[in-house]
Design a protein around this motif. Sequence first.
Motif, short mmCIF file in Angstrom:
data_model
loop_
_atom_site.label_atom_id
_atom_site.label_comp_id
_atom_site.label_asym_id
_atom_site.label_seq_id
_atom_site.Cartn_x
_atom_site.Cartn_y
_atom_site.Cartn_z
N LYS A 109 0.98 -1.21 -0.07
CA LYS A 109 0.14 -0.05 -0.19
C LYS A 109 1.00 1.31 0.12
N TRP A 110 0.60 2.18 -0.92
CA TRP A 110 1.40 3.38 -1.13
C TRP A 110 1.08 4.33 -0.01
N SER A 111 1.99 5.01 0.43
CA SER A 111 1.87 6.20 1.49
C SER A 111 2.94 7.07 1.40
N TRP A 112 2.62 8.44 1.87
CA TRP A 112 3.61 9.44 1.67
C TRP A 112 4.95 9.15 2.39
N LEU A 113 4.88 8.26 3.23
CA LEU A 113 6.06 7.79 3.96
C LEU A 113 6.99 7.01 3.23
N LYS A 114 6.38 5.85 2.36
CA LYS A 114 7.05 5.07 1.66
C LYS A 114 7.72 6.15 0.66
N ALA A 115 7.07 6.91 -0.07
CA ALA A 115 7.26 7.79 -1.27
C ALA A 115 8.61 8.59 -0.77
N TRP A 116 8.47 8.90 0.49
CA TRP A 116 9.76 9.85 1.07
C TRP A 116 10.95 9.01 1.00
N ALA A 117 10.80 7.71 1.82
CA ALA A 117 11.91 6.68 1.91
C ALA A 117 12.46 6.38 0.69
N MET A 118 11.52 6.22 -0.53
CA MET A 118 12.15 5.69 -1.53
C MET A 118 12.90 6.97 -2.50
N SER A 119 12.46 7.96 -2.11
CA SER A 119 13.16 9.26 -2.45
C SER A 119 14.54 9.24 -1.95
N VAL A 120 14.74 9.26 -0.64
CA VAL A 120 15.98 9.08 -0.21
C VAL A 120 16.80 8.02 -0.60
#
Length: 347
Positions: A292-303
């Motif tokens: 499930k997608w979330s803003w937190l996963k998006a942030w971690a993948m960006s890092v």
Amino acid sequence: MKHYSGLDVSVKETAVGIVDEAGRVCREMKVVSHPEDLIAILQDTRWNFERVGLEAGPLSQWLFEGLAKAGLPVICIETRHTKAFLNAQPNKTDRNDARGIAQMMRVNLYRPVHVKTLTSQKRRALLTARKLLQEKAISIENDIRGLLRNFGLKVGAVGALKFEERISELIGDIADIKEIVGPLLAARAKLRLEFSRLHGKVLDIARNDATCRRLMTVPGVGPIVAVAFKSTIDIPQRFKNSKTVGAVLGLTPRLHESGESKRIGGISCCGDAMMRTLLHEAAQVLLSITKKWSWLKAWAMSVAKRRGRAKAITALARRLAVIMHRMWSNNTPFCWTREELPSASHG
């Protein structure tokens, strides 16, 4: 006149040092490491204690509780800070350490440590026992693999549930090897059984605790992480800012600054090692397994894209600690999108 005391605790005896407000040594002695024996010495009418220092250690929680109930102004102090102060002394003895702790209390040069509530201590003991049984069972499994490999029998990839079945299939009718491996399998089975019993207790705690259920709404956070986080933090109000939780758990970088030199190193790794490991595991689950997608996963993948996967997992572990503390403090569930987030930043 005010007095200050330092306690250097060992398993059998505790060295007690008492100094006055001018730093003069009033009394030094050794007593049995038991609250009643310490209370008998410290409640003497000759002393007017302002602070009693007790270094954090295996017996500190038990002794702290007994001294605090007796009305003594006891303070549990941080071990590494105390060690750095006491290392300035040329000779290390129990008497010198107790005297040094007393002087620390006198000049107000100490770092207090939070002593957990009895409920949190019991939950932490449960988690520790559960982990110990799990590690011993895995150790026996690895030893069995090594023993069989000597005879050309390769276990291969197999889960915990089918491990014994796989071993029996490999050994077959080789009686002498079966006699050797049999007791190990029996010990492993007993360890796995007791591990399951303790694991069930942890699940029951998480199921019946509203705070744990709320923390489990965070992706990657399961019952073990939730119960461990609650028993580690104990009282969320002791942190004025959620961002400090990451530093307390040793998830922030070390900083070494001297003159014109400024060097930022790896994470400090101070604080609770078990909780830090569990947060790293939760971060790996969120980054790799959670669909499930979330803003937190998006942030971690960006890092991870900018800094690499290892640093992203550490950064995500720190941020998980900050978010979980904020959720606990505000009694709010996890926000899956940025639009759901409150105006205050989550760190």
